[in-house]
Design a protein around this motif. Structure first.
Motif, PDB file in Angstrom:
ATOM      1  N   LYS A  91      -5.811   7.605  10.431  1.00  0.00           N
ATOM      2  CA  LYS A  91      -7.726   7.726  10.874  1.00  0.00           C
ATOM      3  C   LYS A  91      -7.839   6.575  11.696  1.00  0.00           C
ATOM      4  O   LYS A  91      -8.764   6.237  10.431  1.00  0.00           O
ATOM      5  CB  LYS A  91      -8.196   8.737   9.604  1.00  0.00           C
ATOM      6  CG  LYS A  91      -7.792   9.887   9.645  1.00  0.00           C
ATOM      7  CD  LYS A  91      -8.352  10.913   8.408  1.00  0.00           C
ATOM      8  CE  LYS A  91      -8.175  12.316   9.058  1.00  0.00           C
ATOM      9  NZ  LYS A  91      -9.092  12.922   7.882  1.00  0.00           N
ATOM     10  N   ILE A  92      -7.351   5.304  11.484  1.00  0.00           N
ATOM     11  CA  ILE A  92      -7.560   4.383  11.881  1.00  0.00           C
ATOM     12  C   ILE A  92      -8.871   4.150  12.455  1.00  0.00           C
ATOM     13  O   ILE A  92      -9.344   3.124  12.905  1.00  0.00           O
ATOM     14  CB  ILE A  92      -6.398   3.183  12.485  1.00  0.00           C
ATOM     15  CG1 ILE A  92      -5.978   3.907  13.527  1.00  0.00           C
ATOM     16  CG2 ILE A  92      -5.969   3.272  11.515  1.00  0.00           C
ATOM     17  CD1 ILE A  92      -4.754   2.612  14.262  1.00  0.00           C
ATOM     18  N   ASP A  93      -9.163   5.079  13.745  1.00  0.00           N
ATOM     19  CA  ASP A  93     -10.354   5.142  14.670  1.00  0.00           C
ATOM     20  C   ASP A  93     -11.365   5.399  14.289  1.00  0.00           C
ATOM     21  O   ASP A  93     -12.809   5.031  15.067  1.00  0.00           O
ATOM     22  CB  ASP A  93      -9.547   6.697  15.946  1.00  0.00           C
ATOM     23  CG  ASP A  93      -9.887   7.870  15.199  1.00  0.00           C
ATOM     24  OD1 ASP A  93      -8.914   7.799  14.318  1.00  0.00           O
ATOM     25  OD2 ASP A  93     -10.923   8.723  15.867  1.00  0.00           O
ATOM     26  N   ALA A  94     -11.057   6.065  12.929  1.00  0.00           N
ATOM     27  CA  ALA A  94     -12.557   6.292  12.586  1.00  0.00           C
ATOM     28  C   ALA A  94     -12.539   4.845  10.228  1.00  0.00           C
ATOM     29  O   ALA A  94     -13.464   5.644   9.985  1.00  0.00           O
ATOM     30  CB  ALA A  94     -12.869   7.701  11.477  1.00  0.00           C
ATOM     31  N   ALA A  95     -11.235   3.976  10.300  1.00  0.00           N
ATOM     32  CA  ALA A  95     -11.812   3.895   9.119  1.00  0.00           C
ATOM     33  C   ALA A  95     -12.181   2.058   9.712  1.00  0.00           C
ATOM     34  O   ALA A  95     -12.110   1.610  10.895  1.00  0.00           O
ATOM     35  CB  ALA A  95     -10.142   3.485   9.253  1.00  0.00           C
ATOM     36  N   ASP A  96     -12.043   1.575   8.515  1.00  0.00           N
ATOM     37  CA  ASP A  96     -12.991   0.416   8.902  1.00  0.00           C
ATOM     38  C   ASP A  96     -11.317  -0.934   9.039  1.00  0.00           C
ATOM     39  O   ASP A  96     -10.718  -1.214   8.185  1.00  0.00           O
ATOM     40  CB  ASP A  96     -13.688  -0.250   7.555  1.00  0.00           C
ATOM     41  CG  ASP A  96     -13.990  -1.655   7.959  1.00  0.00           C
ATOM     42  OD1 ASP A  96     -13.964  -2.503   8.219  1.00  0.00           O
ATOM     43  OD2 ASP A  96     -15.055  -2.233   6.884  1.00  0.00           O
ATOM     44  N   PRO A  97     -11.372  -1.883  10.148  1.00  0.00           N
ATOM     45  CA  PRO A  97     -10.099  -2.578  10.227  1.00  0.00           C
ATOM     46  C   PRO A  97      -9.848  -3.245   8.896  1.00  0.00           C
ATOM     47  O   PRO A  97      -8.969  -3.390   8.788  1.00  0.00           O
ATOM     48  CB  PRO A  97     -10.160  -3.449  11.533  1.00  0.00           C
ATOM     49  CG  PRO A  97     -12.004  -2.083  12.252  1.00  0.00           C
ATOM     50  CD  PRO A  97     -12.723  -1.718  11.264  1.00  0.00           C
ATOM     51  N   LEU A  98     -10.520  -4.121   8.165  1.00  0.00           N
ATOM     52  CA  LEU A  98     -11.148  -4.734   7.158  1.00  0.00           C
ATOM     53  C   LEU A  98      -9.417  -4.069   6.685  1.00  0.00           C
ATOM     54  O   LEU A  98      -9.032  -4.347   5.974  1.00  0.00           O
ATOM     55  CB  LEU A  98     -12.158  -5.134   6.387  1.00  0.00           C
ATOM     56  CG  LEU A  98     -12.723  -5.841   7.567  1.00  0.00           C
ATOM     57  CD1 LEU A  98     -14.420  -6.243   6.953  1.00  0.00           C
ATOM     58  CD2 LEU A  98     -11.840  -7.137   8.193  1.00  0.00           C
ATOM     59  N   VAL A  99     -10.002  -2.317   5.828  1.00  0.00           N
ATOM     60  CA  VAL A  99      -9.294  -1.617   4.564  1.00  0.00           C
ATOM     61  C   VAL A  99      -8.378  -1.546   5.380  1.00  0.00           C
ATOM     62  O   VAL A  99      -7.900  -1.156   4.423  1.00  0.00           O
ATOM     63  CB  VAL A  99     -10.482  -0.558   4.698  1.00  0.00           C
ATOM     64  CG1 VAL A  99      -9.735   0.624   3.643  1.00  0.00           C
ATOM     65  CG2 VAL A  99     -11.823  -0.637   3.968  1.00  0.00           C
ATOM     66  N   VAL A 100      -7.861  -0.854   6.559  1.00  0.00           N
ATOM     67  CA  VAL A 100      -6.817  -1.065   6.383  1.00  0.00           C
ATOM     68  C   VAL A 100      -5.459  -2.344   6.422  1.00  0.00           C
ATOM     69  O   VAL A 100      -4.661  -2.171   6.592  1.00  0.00           O
ATOM     70  CB  VAL A 100      -6.893  -0.429   9.172  1.00  0.00           C
ATOM     71  CG1 VAL A 100      -5.170  -0.007   9.595  1.00  0.00           C
ATOM     72  CG2 VAL A 100      -7.712   0.585   8.477  1.00  0.00           C
ATOM     73  N   ASP A 101      -6.504  -3.555   7.337  1.00  0.00           N
ATOM     74  CA  ASP A 101      -5.295  -4.255   7.012  1.00  0.00           C
ATOM     75  C   ASP A 101      -4.928  -5.092   5.604  1.00  0.00           C
ATOM     76  O   ASP A 101      -4.322  -5.134   5.040  1.00  0.00           O
ATOM     77  CB  ASP A 101      -6.220  -5.949   7.551  1.00  0.00           C
ATOM     78  CG  ASP A 101      -6.233  -5.919   9.121  1.00  0.00           C
ATOM     79  OD1 ASP A 101      -5.685  -5.568  10.215  1.00  0.00           O
ATOM     80  OD2 ASP A 101      -7.367  -6.344   9.551  1.00  0.00           O
ATOM     81  N   ARG A 102      -6.189  -4.649   4.477  1.00  0.00           N
ATOM     82  CA  ARG A 102      -5.961  -4.977   3.466  1.00  0.00           C
ATOM     83  C   ARG A 102      -4.843  -2.984   2.710  1.00  0.00           C
ATOM     84  O   ARG A 102      -3.910  -3.956   1.794  1.00  0.00           O
ATOM     85  CB  ARG A 102      -7.199  -4.479   2.374  1.00  0.00           C
ATOM     86  CG  ARG A 102      -6.964  -4.431   1.421  1.00  0.00           C
ATOM     87  CD  ARG A 102      -8.559  -3.847   0.269  1.00  0.00           C
ATOM     88  NE  ARG A 102      -8.766  -2.323  -0.076  1.00  0.00           N
ATOM     89  CZ  ARG A 102      -9.505  -2.287   0.488  1.00  0.00           C
ATOM     90  NH1 ARG A 102     -10.709  -2.604   0.244  1.00  0.00           N
ATOM     91  NH2 ARG A 102     -10.114  -0.473  -0.115  1.00  0.00           N
ATOM     92  N   VAL A 103      -5.191  -2.341   3.636  1.00  0.00           N
ATOM     93  CA  VAL A 103      -3.676  -1.672   3.578  1.00  0.00           C
ATOM     94  C   VAL A 103      -2.552  -2.297   3.709  1.00  0.00           C
ATOM     95  O   VAL A 103      -1.303  -1.790   3.308  1.00  0.00           O
ATOM     96  CB  VAL A 103      -4.191  -0.121   2.959  1.00  0.00           C
ATOM     97  CG1 VAL A 103      -2.494   0.729   3.277  1.00  0.00           C
ATOM     98  CG2 VAL A 103      -5.354   0.251   2.301  1.00  0.00           C
ATOM     99  N   LEU A 104      -2.368  -2.271   4.585  1.00  0.00           N
ATOM    100  CA  LEU A 104      -1.360  -2.664   5.531  1.00  0.00           C
ATOM    101  C   LEU A 104      -0.346  -3.893   4.453  1.00  0.00           C
ATOM    102  O   LEU A 104       0.610  -4.256   4.603  1.00  0.00           O
ATOM    103  CB  LEU A 104      -1.285  -3.391   6.858  1.00  0.00           C
ATOM    104  CG  LEU A 104      -1.601  -2.444   7.497  1.00  0.00           C
ATOM    105  CD1 LEU A 104      -1.653  -2.880   9.352  1.00  0.00           C
ATOM    106  CD2 LEU A 104      -0.480  -1.595   7.726  1.00  0.00           C
ATOM    107  N   ARG A 105      -1.599  -5.336   4.009  1.00  0.00           N
ATOM    108  CA  ARG A 105      -0.912  -6.386   3.429  1.00  0.00           C
ATOM    109  C   ARG A 105       0.052  -5.708   1.816  1.00  0.00           C
ATOM    110  O   ARG A 105       0.356  -5.981   1.584  1.00  0.00           O
ATOM    111  CB  ARG A 105      -2.097  -7.040   3.219  1.00  0.00           C
ATOM    112  CG  ARG A 105      -2.505  -7.891   4.421  1.00  0.00           C
ATOM    113  CD  ARG A 105      -3.695  -8.979   3.606  1.00  0.00           C
ATOM    114  NE  ARG A 105      -4.277  -8.498   3.345  1.00  0.00           N
ATOM    115  CZ  ARG A 105      -6.030  -8.561   3.683  1.00  0.00           C
ATOM    116  NH1 ARG A 105      -5.585  -8.519   5.469  1.00  0.00           N
ATOM    117  NH2 ARG A 105      -6.918  -8.104   2.927  1.00  0.00           N
ATOM    118  N   ARG A 106      -0.995  -4.753   1.466  1.00  0.00           N
ATOM    119  CA  ARG A 106      -0.632  -3.899  -0.011  1.00  0.00           C
ATOM    120  C   ARG A 106       0.693  -3.244   0.233  1.00  0.00           C
ATOM    121  O   ARG A 106       1.149  -3.549  -0.447  1.00  0.00           O
ATOM    122  CB  ARG A 106      -1.580  -3.228  -0.477  1.00  0.00           C
ATOM    123  CG  ARG A 106      -1.621  -2.876  -1.642  1.00  0.00           C
ATOM    124  CD  ARG A 106      -2.425  -1.317  -2.136  1.00  0.00           C
ATOM    125  NE  ARG A 106      -2.556  -1.360  -3.889  1.00  0.00           N
ATOM    126  CZ  ARG A 106      -2.107  -0.424  -4.131  1.00  0.00           C
ATOM    127  NH1 ARG A 106      -1.423   1.048  -2.834  1.00  0.00           N
ATOM    128  NH2 ARG A 106      -1.764   0.362  -5.066  1.00  0.00           N
TER     129      ARG A 106
END
Length: 450
Positions: free
Chosen positions: A352-367
């Motif tokens: 659901k990255i089309d509806a997600a905050d890009p900053l949140v997605v980047d945070r999870v990808l780093r984690r």
């Protein structure tokens, strides 16, 4: 068609038959209509408790109810008698009377005494989180195995909470009480009605466990056949409503039911697919998990969850648009550890990255070092997810170099499906193949080894 059938049921106004006296609805089917939510905040931040209450509201709406109000109390631990503080119970009663609610839902598993005390003081039906989730599962289970698992979980939960008001369930059965279920076939003239109900529940639980054991045998047979043929298996797991079924449809064209609701999928679906180089593997959609999943459900669905525990790779789907995706990841991993699936290789798919905050997605990808971001709705990132899944599939163990005669085209086909080809060259004597294969296939290729 499944989605249309689920949505075509509508409530008819003016035909309510709800009884006013809660003592008369103990054994009637749970129907949640106008509800007030109650929570106890023992740890974490304000955002954590508000996310938990928002999730409880989604659960209540999925069960078919209308949420009128939600309250929570800060305490070191829930009150052993009334869950919330005794002074707050009066405030809850006033809210119930002011809103016209007929049900209170508590965000936790309540002891029978807590349920009884709250009902006595609030004067409406009180339901805890476990009963709410069980009710949702009962609505959505379609397959015979799923229905049996849900009923087993419901009976295990109900057995500890049998009770009656006044003399309703404490009366004894005499020698001539055939109309009351006693007498011949009863255990004896001293058996009370609550004991009779508990015995019948135990008998039903035993029967359901026998039926599930037979169904588990069928599932194990299919799984053993896949193991015998050494077909890799991938299990799609994750939080409820994270988009697992949508991802399965996008990856394999499975065509399973997709709905924006909690626990839309209860009956597991397995689909056969193949990699870009022709290797065959299976992909299974599984039941979604949730924070504090009732232990009765984990136990009842253990045979289904074994599909995850026996897989070669877990595709862990997380909702990137959720306020707390890290909390979802942790909740699912707790359940995976309970079913001994914590050591299986894991690929995190942020959906659901089309509806997600890009900053949140980047945070999870780093984690999460081993993760990809996709949108099952738009198709963005699906190619990268497929490549990551194929790269994580177990590789055949035995390396080989063989010159296969053209008459043995069946062997070449099996190498494509079950093995891994590094080089393939057509020569005058036959097809020269270099690659990797299972022990069984490598033994058949041994006579053509070069």
């Amino acid at each position: 068609m499944d989605l249309a059938a689920r949505h075509e049921l509508r409530r008819v106004a003016g035909l309510r038959t709800e009884l006013e006296d809660i003592t008369e609805v103990e054994y009637r089917q749970l129907r949640l209509e106008r509800v007030v939510l109650v929570g106890v905040w023992t740890e974490g931040s304000v955002a954590d408790v508000e996310n938990a209450m928002a999730e409880l509201a989604l659960l209540a709406e999925t069960a078919g109810s209308e949420v009128l109000d939600a309250i929570y109390q800060r305490r070191s631990s829930p009150d052993p008698a009334t869950y919330i503080g005794r002074g707050k119970v009066e405030g809850l009663r006033e809210i119930v009377q002011a809103t016209g609610a007929d049900t209170v839902i508590c965000d936790g598993e309540l002891a029978p005494s807590q349920l009884r005390n709250l009902e006595d003081r609030v004067k409406v039906k009180v339901v805890d989180r476990t009963a709410l989730i069980l009710d949702i599962f009962a609505q959505h289970a379609k397959a015979k195995e799923g229905q049996a698992q849900v009923e087993l979980a419901q009976l295990s939960y109900m057995k500890q909470r049998l009770r009656g008001w006044g003399g309703n369930l404490s009366r004894q059965a005499g020698g001539r009480v055939g109309a009351d279920g006693g007498g011949i076939g009863g255990r004896g003239p001293g058996e009370t009605k609550i004991e009779t109900d508990r015995r019948r529940i135990n008998d039903r639980i035993a029967k359901l466990r026998r039926e599930l054991k037979v169904m588990k045998g069928t599932r194990d047979t299919k799984r053993q056949e896949r193991r015998r043929r050494e077909i890799p298996s991938v299990a799609i797991a994750g939080y409820t409503n994270a988009g697992k079924s949508s991802l399965l449809n996008r990856l394999t064209g499975a065509g399973v039911l997709v709905e924006d609701a909690l626990f839309a999928t209860l009956d597991p679906t397995t689909r056969r697919t193949q990699t870009a180089d022709g290797r065959v593997y299976t992909m299974s959609d599984t039941v979604g998990f949730v924070r504090h999943l009732p232990h009765q459900l984990v136990e009842a669905f253990r045979s289904t969850l074994e599909e995850v525990a026996d897989s070669d790779l877990i595709v862990h789907v997380v909702d990137g648009s959720h306020p707390d995706p890290e909390g979802q990841l942790n909740a699912v991993r707790e359940v995976l550890a309970d079913i001994d699936a914590g050591d299986i290789p894991e690929l995190v798919v942020i959906n659901k990255i089309d509806a997600a905050d890009p900053l949140v997605v980047d945070r999870v990808l780093r984690r999460e070092p081993h993760a990809v971001a996709v949108s099952a709705r738009t198709g963005e990132g699906i190619a990268e997810a497929i490549a990551a899944i194929e790269a994580d599939l177990p590789r055949p163990q035995v390396e080989f170099t063989a010159l296969v005669p053209y008459a043995r085209g069946d062997l070449i086909d099996r190498i494509h499906k079950d093995g891994e080809i590094s080089t393939l060259e057509h020569t005058g004597e036959g097809t020269r193949v270099v690659g990797r294969a299972s022990e069984a296939l490598a033994s058949e290729l041994a006579e053509y080894a070069v």
